[in-house]
Design a protein around this motif. Structure first.
Motif, PDB file in Angstrom:
ATOM      1  N   MET A   1       0.832  -1.206   0.000  1.00 31.15           N
ATOM      2  CA  MET A   1       0.000   0.000   0.000  1.00 31.15           C
ATOM      3  C   MET A   1       0.863   1.253   0.000  1.00 31.15           C
ATOM      4  SD  MET A   1      -2.826  -1.341   2.743  1.00 31.15           S
ATOM      5  CE  MET A   1      -3.729   0.205   2.845  1.00 31.15           C
ATOM      6  N   ARG A   2       1.935   1.228   0.773  1.00 35.13           N
ATOM      7  CA  ARG A   2       2.846   2.384   0.822  1.00 35.13           C
ATOM      8  C   ARG A   2       3.463   2.639  -0.550  1.00 35.13           C
ATOM      9  NH1 ARG A   2       4.907   3.854   5.893  1.00 35.13           N
ATOM     10  NH2 ARG A   2       6.955   4.242   4.984  1.00 35.13           N
ATOM     11  N   ARG A   3       3.865   1.563  -1.230  1.00 36.08           N
ATOM     12  CA  ARG A   3       4.479   1.745  -2.542  1.00 36.08           C
ATOM     13  C   ARG A   3       3.459   2.250  -3.546  1.00 36.08           C
ATOM     14  NH1 ARG A   3       9.029   3.134  -2.852  1.00 36.08           N
ATOM     15  NH2 ARG A   3       9.518   2.174  -4.835  1.00 36.08           N
ATOM     16  N   ARG A   4       2.226   1.758  -3.471  1.00 38.72           N
ATOM     17  CA  ARG A   4       1.188   2.249  -4.373  1.00 38.72           C
ATOM     18  C   ARG A   4       0.911   3.722  -4.120  1.00 38.72           C
ATOM     19  NH1 ARG A   4      -1.999  -2.253  -2.924  1.00 38.72           N
ATOM     20  NH2 ARG A   4      -3.781  -0.917  -2.431  1.00 38.72           N
ATOM     21  N   LEU A   5       0.889   4.117  -2.844  1.00 39.73           N
ATOM     22  CA  LEU A   5       0.693   5.529  -2.518  1.00 39.73           C
ATOM     23  C   LEU A   5       1.857   6.364  -3.028  1.00 39.73           C
ATOM     24  CD1 LEU A   5      -0.920   7.755  -1.074  1.00 39.73           C
ATOM     25  CD2 LEU A   5       0.377   7.198   1.017  1.00 39.73           C
ATOM     26  N   ASP A   6       3.059   5.847  -2.884  1.00 43.76           N
ATOM     27  CA  ASP A   6       4.253   6.566  -3.355  1.00 43.76           C
ATOM     28  C   ASP A   6       4.187   6.789  -4.866  1.00 43.76           C
ATOM     29  OD1 ASP A   6       6.721   7.798  -2.969  1.00 43.76           O
ATOM     30  OD2 ASP A   6       7.836   5.965  -3.344  1.00 43.76           O
ATOM     31  N   ILE A   7       3.786   5.755  -5.601  1.00 39.94           N
ATOM     32  CA  ILE A   7       3.663   5.887  -7.054  1.00 39.94           C
ATOM     33  C   ILE A   7       2.543   6.863  -7.390  1.00 39.94           C
ATOM     34  CG2 ILE A   7       3.096   4.670  -9.191  1.00 39.94           C
ATOM     35  CD1 ILE A   7       4.443   2.188  -7.959  1.00 39.94           C
ATOM     36  N   ALA A   8       1.427   6.799  -6.650  1.00 45.54           N
ATOM     37  CA  ALA A   8       0.324   7.735  -6.875  1.00 45.54           C
ATOM     38  C   ALA A   8       0.795   9.175  -6.668  1.00 45.54           C
ATOM     39  CB  ALA A   8      -0.831   7.414  -5.926  1.00 45.54           C
ATOM     40  N   MET A   9       1.597   9.414  -5.635  1.00 44.67           N
ATOM     41  CA  MET A   9       2.114  10.752  -5.378  1.00 44.67           C
ATOM     42  C   MET A   9       2.988  11.239  -6.531  1.00 44.67           C
ATOM     43  SD  MET A   9       2.976  10.284  -1.313  1.00 44.67           S
ATOM     44  CE  MET A   9       3.915  11.799  -1.156  1.00 44.67           C
ATOM     45  N   SER A  10       3.706  10.298  -7.158  1.00 42.19           N
ATOM     46  CA  SER A  10       4.589  10.685  -8.265  1.00 42.19           C
ATOM     47  C   SER A  10       3.804  11.099  -9.502  1.00 42.19           C
ATOM     48  CB  SER A  10       5.532   9.524  -8.610  1.00 42.19           C
ATOM     49  OG  SER A  10       4.848   8.489  -9.285  1.00 42.19           O
ATOM     50  N   LEU A  11       2.509  10.764  -9.555  1.00 44.38           N
ATOM     51  CA  LEU A  11       1.703  11.087 -10.730  1.00 44.38           C
ATOM     52  C   LEU A  11       0.973  12.414 -10.609  1.00 44.38           C
ATOM     53  CD1 LEU A  11       0.114   7.670 -11.688  1.00 44.38           C
ATOM     54  CD2 LEU A  11       2.155   8.764 -12.579  1.00 44.38           C
ATOM     55  N   ILE A  12       1.060  13.054  -9.466  1.00 42.44           N
ATOM     56  CA  ILE A  12       0.378  14.337  -9.291  1.00 42.44           C
ATOM     57  C   ILE A  12       0.976  15.357 -10.264  1.00 42.44           C
ATOM     58  CG2 ILE A  12       0.004  16.252  -7.683  1.00 42.44           C
ATOM     59  CD1 ILE A  12      -0.166  14.178  -5.457  1.00 42.44           C
ATOM     60  N   GLY A  13       0.130  15.971 -11.050  1.00 46.15           N
ATOM     61  CA  GLY A  13       0.580  16.874 -12.105  1.00 46.15           C
ATOM     62  C   GLY A  13       0.674  16.194 -13.454  1.00 46.15           C
ATOM     63  N   ASN A  14       0.362  14.900 -13.515  1.00 46.95           N
ATOM     64  CA  ASN A  14       0.347  14.123 -14.762  1.00 46.95           C
ATOM     65  C   ASN A  14       1.651  14.212 -15.558  1.00 46.95           C
ATOM     66  OD1 ASN A  14      -2.397  13.230 -14.482  1.00 46.95           O
ATOM     67  ND2 ASN A  14      -3.035  15.303 -15.036  1.00 46.95           N
ATOM     68  N   PRO A  15       2.795  13.857 -14.957  1.00 49.58           N
ATOM     69  CA  PRO A  15       4.041  13.857 -15.724  1.00 49.58           C
ATOM     70  C   PRO A  15       3.995  12.800 -16.817  1.00 49.58           C
ATOM     71  CG  PRO A  15       4.352  12.727 -13.644  1.00 49.58           C
ATOM     72  CD  PRO A  15       2.986  13.344 -13.584  1.00 49.58           C
ATOM     73  N   PRO A  16       4.460  13.108 -18.032  1.00 48.97           N
ATOM     74  CA  PRO A  16       4.414  12.118 -19.109  1.00 48.97           C
ATOM     75  C   PRO A  16       5.423  10.986 -18.956  1.00 48.97           C
ATOM     76  CG  PRO A  16       5.439  14.145 -19.871  1.00 48.97           C
ATOM     77  CD  PRO A  16       4.915  14.433 -18.494  1.00 48.97           C
ATOM     78  N   VAL A  17       6.474  11.206 -18.147  1.00 52.07           N
ATOM     79  CA  VAL A  17       7.522  10.201 -17.974  1.00 52.07           C
ATOM     80  C   VAL A  17       7.734   9.954 -16.481  1.00 52.07           C
ATOM     81  CG1 VAL A  17       9.952   9.611 -18.370  1.00 52.07           C
ATOM     82  CG2 VAL A  17       8.672  10.891 -20.106  1.00 52.07           C
ATOM     83  N   VAL A  18       7.747   8.681 -16.091  1.00 53.23           N
ATOM     84  CA  VAL A  18       7.958   8.314 -14.688  1.00 53.23           C
ATOM     85  C   VAL A  18       9.138   7.353 -14.597  1.00 53.23           C
ATOM     86  CG1 VAL A  18       6.989   7.104 -12.703  1.00 53.23           C
ATOM     87  CG2 VAL A  18       5.556   8.656 -14.027  1.00 53.23           C
ATOM     88  N   PHE A  19      10.056   7.638 -13.672  1.00 47.46           N
ATOM     89  CA  PHE A  19      11.180   6.741 -13.389  1.00 47.46           C
ATOM     90  C   PHE A  19      10.873   5.972 -12.113  1.00 47.46           C
ATOM     91  CE2 PHE A  19      13.386  10.439 -15.430  1.00 47.46           C
ATOM     92  CZ  PHE A  19      13.669   9.793 -16.622  1.00 47.46           C
ATOM     93  N   LEU A  20      10.933   4.659 -12.190  1.00 47.84           N
ATOM     94  CA  LEU A  20      10.741   3.798 -11.027  1.00 47.84           C
ATOM     95  C   LEU A  20      12.052   3.048 -10.793  1.00 47.84           C
ATOM     96  CD1 LEU A  20       7.191   2.332 -11.830  1.00 47.84           C
ATOM     97  CD2 LEU A  20       7.763   4.317 -10.415  1.00 47.84           C
ATOM     98  N   ASP A  21      12.786   3.486  -9.779  1.00 43.07           N
ATOM     99  CA  ASP A  21      14.102   2.910  -9.501  1.00 43.07           C
ATOM    100  C   ASP A  21      13.948   1.800  -8.467  1.00 43.07           C
ATOM    101  OD1 ASP A  21      16.821   2.483  -9.481  1.00 43.07           O
ATOM    102  OD2 ASP A  21      17.282   4.223  -8.224  1.00 43.07           O
ATOM    103  N   GLU A  22      13.925   0.558  -8.962  1.00 44.47           N
ATOM    104  CA  GLU A  22      13.778  -0.633  -8.126  1.00 44.47           C
ATOM    105  C   GLU A  22      12.593  -0.474  -7.161  1.00 44.47           C
ATOM    106  OE1 GLU A  22      17.273  -2.495  -6.700  1.00 44.47           O
ATOM    107  OE2 GLU A  22      18.553  -1.676  -8.262  1.00 44.47           O
ATOM    108  N   PRO A  23      11.381  -0.315  -7.694  1.00 43.59           N
ATOM    109  CA  PRO A  23      10.231   0.015  -6.854  1.00 43.59           C
ATOM    110  C   PRO A  23       9.754  -1.094  -5.940  1.00 43.59           C
ATOM    111  CG  PRO A  23       9.513  -0.444  -9.096  1.00 43.59           C
ATOM    112  CD  PRO A  23      11.023  -0.421  -9.127  1.00 43.59           C
ATOM    113  N   THR A  24      10.158  -2.347  -6.180  1.00 49.97           N
ATOM    114  CA  THR A  24       9.676  -3.440  -5.326  1.00 49.97           C
ATOM    115  C   THR A  24      10.760  -3.999  -4.412  1.00 49.97           C
ATOM    116  OG1 THR A  24      10.104  -5.105  -7.034  1.00 49.97           O
ATOM    117  CG2 THR A  24       7.921  -4.092  -7.011  1.00 49.97           C
ATOM    118  N   THR A  25      11.845  -3.249  -4.234  1.00 41.33           N
ATOM    119  CA  THR A  25      12.907  -3.697  -3.337  1.00 41.33           C
ATOM    120  C   THR A  25      12.359  -3.929  -1.933  1.00 41.33           C
ATOM    121  OG1 THR A  25      14.644  -2.532  -4.546  1.00 41.33           O
ATOM    122  CG2 THR A  25      15.088  -3.029  -2.243  1.00 41.33           C
ATOM    123  N   GLY A  26      12.615  -5.109  -1.390  1.00 42.26           N
ATOM    124  CA  GLY A  26      12.220  -5.418  -0.024  1.00 42.26           C
ATOM    125  C   GLY A  26      10.790  -5.870   0.153  1.00 42.26           C
ATOM    126  N   LEU A  27      10.004  -5.963  -0.927  1.00 33.90           N
ATOM    127  CA  LEU A  27       8.618  -6.391  -0.807  1.00 33.90           C
ATOM    128  C   LEU A  27       8.507  -7.896  -1.015  1.00 33.90           C
ATOM    129  CD1 LEU A  27       6.680  -3.628  -2.773  1.00 33.90           C
ATOM    130  CD2 LEU A  27       7.270  -3.703  -0.347  1.00 33.90           C
TER     131      LEU A  27
END
Length: 271
Positions: free
Chosen positions: A144-170
């Motif tokens: 849930m925390r990671r999903r929220l973190d990704i959701a926060m990164s989408l605020i402002g609708n950026p066309p490009v998103v970088f996810l640097d090892e987003p599932t580390t430790g899950l």
């Protein structure tokens, strides 16, 4: 779009180089990422993945080469690049004291967007967090925390998103939650550059895969194209298609353990 029209890459990297002292981390990296696609950059620890992301997100300057994001040069147009991107690192950058909704509203306000509450509610719905939106983030699971973190990164609708090892430790179940969130990004037209050490993650998500080894892209293509690099399978009792792990280990596994300079190097420059 008319026939014959060529769509410009969302990300274009050419001859990128970066060294920390005598340690050459990037030795001429080239790749392109199509708009609205998921591009997986694979590599062992110390291969240079995070260095690439830091350069593309204007947090680090390259020593040589060029890179453009959404048509903007990362060196000469950093402000425009930052407006075009969002970066989610290896650890969720959320405030445990605030609720999920409050985290999203805060970021929307910091970016001076109108109707921050509506923006937060929309993202909570998109990432299946509506029921948890009023709870403090400190009570959230890792997924849930990671999903929220990704959701926060989408605020402002950026066309490009970088996810640097987003599932580390899950754990595996939580990783699948994040995978679904990433797939939704691309389905909505967002371009995703994903760095990962998890080969099954790239195999599951990526439209295009590149393997970064000793500072260079040694192979790039779709999963089906990479499978063609290995000899045809031998049929005995069961035909087994090569996995991405088979391909990766065949290409870089032979000497990756013996290369102490790279396996032991920290990408921030500390050996």
């Amino acid at each position: 779009m008319t026939a014959g029209t060529t769509v410009a890459p969302a990300i274009r990297v050419h001859a990128l180089e970066k060294s920390y002292g005598k340690l050459a981390v990037l030795r001429g990296v080239d790749f392109e990422v199509a708009p609205g696609s998921i591009f997986a950059l694979l590599g062992s620890n110390g291969a240079g993945k995070t260095t690439v992301v830091r350069i593309l997100s204007t947090l680090l300057r390259s020593d040589a080469g060029t890179a453009t994001i959404n048509g903007f040069d990362v060196s000469s147009q950093p402000a425009q690049v930052r407006e075009s991107i969002s970066l989610t690192g290896q650890f969720a950058a959320v405030d445990d004291i605030l609720t999920g909704r409050e985290n999203l509203v805060l970021v929307a306000k910091l970016r001076h967007l109108k109707n921050p509450g509506a923006i937060a509610d929309d993202l909570l719905g998109r990432f299946a967090l509506t029921d948890a939106g009023g709870r403090k983030v400190g009570t959230y699971s890792g997924g849930m925390r990671r999903r929220l973190d990704i959701a926060m990164s989408l605020i402002g609708n950026p066309p490009v998103v970088f996810l640097d090892e987003p599932t580390t430790g899950l754990d595996p179940e939580l990783r699948i939650e994040v995978w679904k969130a990433v797939e939704k990004l691309a389905a909505g037209g967002t371009t995703v550059l994903l760095t990962t050490q998890y080969l099954d993650e790239a195999e599951e998500l990526a439209d295009q895969i590149a393997i970064l080894h000793k500072g260079r892209i040694i192979v790039e293509g779709t999963l089906d194209e990479l499978k063609q690099l290995l000899p045809p399978t031998e049929v005995e009792y069961v035909e087994k298609q090569p996995s991405l792990e088979d391909i990766f280990l065949a290409l870089v596994g032979a000497d990756s353990d013996s290369d102490a300079r790279y396996n032991g190097a920290d990408e921030k420059g500390t050996p």
